[in-house]
Design a protein around this motif. Structure first.
Motif, PDB file in Angstrom:
ATOM      1  N   GLU A 305      19.520 -35.050 -19.482  1.00 48.49           N
ATOM      2  CA  GLU A 305      20.964 -34.991 -19.097  1.00 48.49           C
ATOM      3  C   GLU A 305      21.532 -33.656 -18.954  1.00 48.49           C
ATOM      4  O   GLU A 305      22.251 -33.354 -18.044  1.00 48.49           O
ATOM      5  CB  GLU A 305      21.791 -35.882 -19.891  1.00 48.49           C
ATOM      6  N   LEU A 306      21.168 -32.785 -19.889  1.00 46.77           N
ATOM      7  CA  LEU A 306      21.649 -31.361 -19.814  1.00 46.77           C
ATOM      8  C   LEU A 306      21.146 -30.736 -18.357  1.00 46.77           C
ATOM      9  O   LEU A 306      21.789 -29.984 -17.738  1.00 46.77           O
ATOM     10  CB  LEU A 306      21.234 -30.452 -21.115  1.00 46.77           C
ATOM     11  N   ARG A 308      20.272 -32.266 -15.644  1.00 41.68           N
ATOM     12  CA  ARG A 308      21.380 -32.965 -14.618  1.00 41.68           C
ATOM     13  C   ARG A 308      22.432 -32.261 -14.475  1.00 41.68           C
ATOM     14  O   ARG A 308      22.835 -32.053 -13.148  1.00 41.68           O
ATOM     15  CB  ARG A 308      21.110 -34.561 -14.686  1.00 41.68           C
ATOM     16  N   GLN A 309      23.138 -32.060 -15.396  1.00 42.85           N
ATOM     17  CA  GLN A 309      24.356 -31.412 -15.602  1.00 42.85           C
ATOM     18  C   GLN A 309      24.468 -29.927 -15.203  1.00 42.85           C
ATOM     19  O   GLN A 309      25.439 -29.374 -14.698  1.00 42.85           O
ATOM     20  CB  GLN A 309      24.952 -31.735 -16.545  1.00 42.85           C
ATOM     21  N   HIS A 311      22.126 -28.366 -13.219  1.00 43.90           N
ATOM     22  CA  HIS A 311      21.588 -28.107 -12.169  1.00 43.90           C
ATOM     23  C   HIS A 311      22.886 -27.801 -10.890  1.00 43.90           C
ATOM     24  O   HIS A 311      22.884 -26.806 -10.207  1.00 43.90           O
ATOM     25  CB  HIS A 311      20.909 -29.366 -11.512  1.00 43.90           C
ATOM     26  N   PRO A 492      26.586 -38.532 -20.942  1.00 41.73           N
ATOM     27  CA  PRO A 492      27.033 -37.638 -20.089  1.00 41.73           C
ATOM     28  C   PRO A 492      28.347 -36.795 -20.767  1.00 41.73           C
ATOM     29  O   PRO A 492      28.240 -35.619 -20.696  1.00 41.73           O
ATOM     30  CB  PRO A 492      27.451 -38.567 -18.890  1.00 41.73           C
ATOM     31  N   GLU A 493      29.100 -37.638 -21.569  1.00 35.77           N
ATOM     32  CA  GLU A 493      29.984 -37.032 -22.254  1.00 35.77           C
ATOM     33  C   GLU A 493      29.601 -36.109 -23.060  1.00 35.77           C
ATOM     34  O   GLU A 493      30.216 -34.747 -23.121  1.00 35.77           O
ATOM     35  CB  GLU A 493      30.887 -37.953 -23.019  1.00 35.77           C
ATOM     36  N   CYS A 495      26.957 -34.113 -23.201  1.00 23.33           N
ATOM     37  CA  CYS A 495      26.375 -32.964 -22.522  1.00 23.33           C
ATOM     38  C   CYS A 495      27.342 -32.226 -21.975  1.00 23.33           C
ATOM     39  O   CYS A 495      27.438 -30.983 -21.821  1.00 23.33           O
ATOM     40  CB  CYS A 495      25.437 -33.355 -21.695  1.00 23.33           C
ATOM     41  N   GLN A 496      28.419 -32.822 -21.314  1.00 26.16           N
ATOM     42  CA  GLN A 496      29.716 -31.968 -20.836  1.00 26.16           C
ATOM     43  C   GLN A 496      30.041 -31.125 -21.765  1.00 26.16           C
ATOM     44  O   GLN A 496      30.355 -30.044 -21.512  1.00 26.16           O
ATOM     45  CB  GLN A 496      30.628 -32.807 -20.347  1.00 26.16           C
TER      46      GLN A 496
END
Length: 643
Positions: A305-306, A308-309, A311, A492-493, A495-496
Motif C-alpha cells: 500500500e505504501l 501504491r500511495q 507512486h 490506506p489511512e 500508510c497516508q
C-alpha cells in the motif's frame, strides 16, 4: 455482490420507429378531431370533413418533419424516460405552433377554426405520452426479478435507493427483489418507486423484516457512518438478515468498475469506521517527488500500500524490495497491471542478507527509504524468538547501515504499538529496531524516524480476516478474552499517515499515529456475526503468552505532543548502538516480560468462564498453552478439564 449487468438498450429497429410515428400520427388525427368538435360545442353540423382530413395531414407532416429532425424517432433517449418526455413536449409545442400559423392563413379555406392547433395540443401530447407509457409498463413487466430472487428491504429512499430499485426491477437475473423501502424521512412515507413503497422507518425494521420475510437489508447510502451501521446491526441482530452496503460515492463516480448495484456485505471497516485523513500534499511532495524511493517488504500489506500511495507523487524511481517473489508480483500487478517482474522496479532480496542488501543500495542509491519488512505474528515469534531477532533487529540494522553508506536523506522505520511497554518478543524486537533507528539518526544527523501504530484492518494474518473466514465456514469464532481491546486503522489511512510522518519527523523521533479509541474485539465479532445473518458461536480461548489485554500506543511516562499534525504524536527514543546488542540479554528481558504476563494470565483464567456465547463448552488447546514454555521457561498452565 453485483446485479447482473443490464445491457444497454438495443438500437430500435426501423419498423418500430415507423410504428411509433404511426401512433403519433393517429394521436394528432384524434386530437384535431376532438379539438374541432369541442370548438363547435360538440355539434356535428358545422364539421368540414375534408378540412379536418387536410389539417390532420398537415399535422402529420409537421410531426414527421420536426420529430425526425429532432431525433424523436432516432432512439436518442430511453423509451418512456423523462428525457424522451421532455423532447416529446418540445416537438409537440413546435408542431402546435406550426398548426396555429397554418390555420391562420388557411383556416377559412379549410373551414378549420384558428384555435384548433391550440386545443389539439394537450390532447396530442397526452395521447403520444400514453402510448409510450403503456409500452414502458409492458417492457418493465417482462424484466422483473425472477421467482428465485430473495426479498430485500432498501434502507434509504433517496437518489441512490430509488435508482437501485429501478435497476433491480429491470433485471430478470437480480438476486434480490425489492420488497419495500425503509426511510426515516416523514415526507417520504407515501413514496412509491416502480411500485415499491416506503413501508416504515428504521425503528420498524424488526417488524418489517418479519412482515416481508426479507433476507437482506441494503443500506442505500453513499457513505453511511459506522455509528449508523452499528445501530442498524443491533436492530436486526438475530433476525437472519444480511446487511449490504453500497461502495463509496467516489468509487461509483470514479469511472471504475463500481456502480449503484455493486453492493457488498458489511465488513469490519464499516463497523469500526473510516476516519478521514488530512494529509499535507505539499510536504509529502517535497521529499518524495523526483527522488529515488526504496520500500522494503514491498510485497506485504503495509509495504504494497505504501508503494501504491507513493507512486502518484511521481518519484524519480520506486524500488520495491522483498524476498517473496509472488508478493512482489502481486504488488506490481496492482500498480501497473502487469506482473512480468522484468523491470528495475522489483528487487528480490532479503534484509537478513547484509551483503546483498548493501549491493542493492550501492547500485540503486535510494534517497528515501520506507522500511516495512518485518516478522509480525506475535504467537509464532513467541515460540521462535531467534527469528524475530534475526529479521526485526539485525535485518533493520542491515537496512540502516546500507542506507547510511549511500547517504539516504530520509528513513522511515515502520514499528508497532506492541513496542510501547513491550511484553512480547515481537514488541521487544520492534522496540530495539526503533532504538537502532534513533541511534543512526544521531550518527548521521539525518531524518531517520520510526512510526508506530496498531492493528491495520485487512492486513495478512490479522484477526479480522480470520473472523470473516471463521464465519464463512460456519464457526466457531475464537476470541481470546471478552474484555480484550485493540486499536484499529485501515491500511490506506495508516500508510497516508506514515508518508506524512516522514515529512514532519525529526531525526530520532518515534511518531505515533492516532488510532482513535480502542475497540473491544468481542463487540466486533458479535456485530460481524449479526451482519452475516448466521447463528455462530463465540469461543474464548484465553490470552496468548505475553499478550496484553489492552495495548498502549505510547509508554506511560511519555507526553502526547502533536505540534505539527493533529493525528501524529511525537516522542523521543533513546538510541542503542549496535555494539550494545546482546541476544542473550534481550532474550532474558523477553522472558521476564513473558513470566509477568503469564502470571497475569493465570489470574485472568481463574476468573474467565469457559462457556462459549452459544454452543458446547470449549477450552484452550494444550498445544497453544505449551507455546509459553518456549519463551518463559515455565510449565504450561492448563485449564480445568484439560487433559
Amino acid at each position: 455482490m453485483s446485479l447482473s449487468a443490464i445491457p444497454p438498450e438495443a438500437p430500435r429497429p426501423v419498423l418500430w420507429r415507423w410504428i411509433q410515428f404511426a401512433l403519433d400520427a393517429g394521436a394528432w388525427t384524434l386530437a384535431i378531431l376532438m379539438a374541432v368538435v369541442l370548438r363547435y360545442e360538440l355539434t356535428e353540423q358545422t364539421l368540414a370533413p375534408n378540412g379536418v382530413v387536410v389539417f390532420s395531414l398537415l399535422a402529420i407532416g409537421s410531426q414527421a418533419l420536426v420529430g425526425f429532425s429532432m431525433a424523436l424517432y432516432q432512439g436518442r433517449h430511453s423509451f418512456g424516460s423523462f428525457e424522451e418526455a421532455r423532447l416529446l413536449i418540445a416537438v409537440t409545442i413546435i408542431v402546435a405552433t406550426i398548426l396555429v400559423l397554418l390555420s391562420t392563413f388557411l383556416g377559412f379555406t379549410l373551414q378549420i377554426p384558428r384555435s384548433t392547433g391550440v386545443i389539439a395540443f394537450p390532447f396530442a401530447a397526452l395521447f403520444m405520452a400514453a402510448t409510450r407509457y403503456v409500452k414502458r409498463m409492458f417492457v418493465e413487466s417482462k424484466q422483473k426479478p425472477g421467482a428465485n430472487a430473495q426479498q430485500a428491504l432498501i434502507y434509504g429512499a433517496g437518489f441512490l435507493g430509488t435508482n437501485l430499485v429501478t435497476r433491480m426491477m429491470q433485471d430478470p437475473a437480480s438476486p434480490y427483489f425489492p420488497a419495500g423501502f425503509v426511510d426515516d424521512d416523514p415526507a417520504k412515507k407515501h413514496l412509491r418507486v416502480s411500485s415499491v413503497q416506503v413501508l416504515g422507518t428504521g425503528e420498524d425494521l424488526p417488524e418489517l423484516i418479519r412482515r416481508t420475510r426479507a433476507t437482506a437489508l441494503i443500506l442505500a447510502f453513499a457513505a453511511a457512518d459506522s455509528a449508523f451501521i452499528r445501530g442498524v446491526s443491533d436492530r436486526v441482530a438475530g433476525l437472519g438478515v444480511k446487511v449490504l452496503v453500497l461502495p463509496p460515492l467516489k468509487d461509483m463516480l470514479g469511472g471504475g468498475d463500481h456502480s449503484v448495484t455493486d453492493f457488498r456485505e458489511v465488513d469490519v471497516e464499516d463497523l469500526i469506521g473510516r476516519r478521514p485523513v488530512d494529509i499535507k500534499v505539499e510536504e509529502i511532495a517535497g521529499y518524495i517527488t523526483g527522488k529515488r524511493v526504496l520500500v522494503t517488504g514491498a510485497g506485504g500489506s503495509i509495504g504494497s500500500e505504501l508503494c501504491r500511495q507513493i507512486h502518484p507523487f511521481a518519484p524519480a524511481e520506486l524500488i520495491m524490495v522483498d524476498h517473496d517473489e509472488t508478493a512482489l508480483q502481486a504488488t506490481q500487478i496492482s500498480m501497473t497491471g502487469r506482473g512480468l517482474l522484468d523491470g528495475r522496479d522489483t528487487v528480490l532480496a532479503s534484509i537478513r542478507d547484509a551483503e546483498s542488501l548493501a549491493e542493492v543500495f550501492r547500485e540503486r542509491r535510494p534517497e528515501v527509504v520506507f522500511h516495512a519488512a518485518a516478522l509480525k505474528h506475535a504467537p509464532l515469534l513467541q515460540q521462535y524468538p531467534a527469528e524475530a531477532w534475526k529479521t526485526n533487529v539485525l535485518g533493520t540494522l542491515n537496512v540502516l547501515r546500507a542506507a547510511e553508506a549511500v547517504g539516504v536523506e530520509a528513513f522511515v522505520n515502520i514499528s508497532t504499538d506492541k513496542a510501547a511497554a513491550p511484553t512480547t518478543v515481537l514488541g521487544h524486537s520492534k522496540r530495539v529496531a526503533e532504538r537502532l533507528t534513533a541511534w543512526m539518526a544521531g550518527r548521521t544527523g539525518r531524518r531517520y524516524v520510526s512510526v508506530r501504530f496498531g492493528n491495520v484492518m485487512g492486513s495478512r494474518g490479522s484477526m479480522l480476516p480470520l473472523f470473516s473466514e471463521q464465519i464463512r465456514n460456519g464457526g466457531p469464532v475464537t476470541v481470546t478474552h471478552p474484555e480484550v481491546t485493540r486499536f484499529f486503522m485501515t491500511i490506506p489511512e495508516a500508510c497516508q499517515l506514515v508518508i506524512q510522518a516522514g515529512a514532519i519527523g525529526s531525526g530520532g523521533e518515534v511518531l505515533i499515529l492516532d488510532m482513535g479509541e480502542p475497540v473491544r474485539i468481542l463487540d466486533v465479532a458479535q456485530r460481524m456475526i449479526a451482519m452475516s445473518g448466521k447463528d455462530i458461536e463465540i469461543v474464548y480461548t484465553g490470552l496468548r503468552p505475553a499478550e496484553k489485554l489492552h495495548e498502549d500506543l505510547v509508554d506511560p511516562d511519555v507526553v502526547d505532543a502533536r505540534p505539527l499534525h493533529p493525528k501524529i504524536s511525537h516522542a523521543a527514543s533513546a538510541g542503542i548502538a549496535p555494539d550494545q546488542l546482546d541476544y542473550d540479554r534481550w532474550l532474558a528481558a523477553c522472558e521476564r516480560s513473558g513470566e509477568a504476563m503469564l502470571e497475569a494470565q493465570v489470574q485472568e483464567e481463574t476468573e474467565l468462564s469457559h462457556e462459549p456465547v452459544a454452543g458446547p463448552e470449549r477450552i484452550t488447546s494444550p498445544e497453544r498453552i505449551s507455546g509459553a514454555a518456549r519463551i518463559t521457561g515455565t510449565e504450561p498452565t492448563r485449564r480445568a478439564g484439560t487433559p
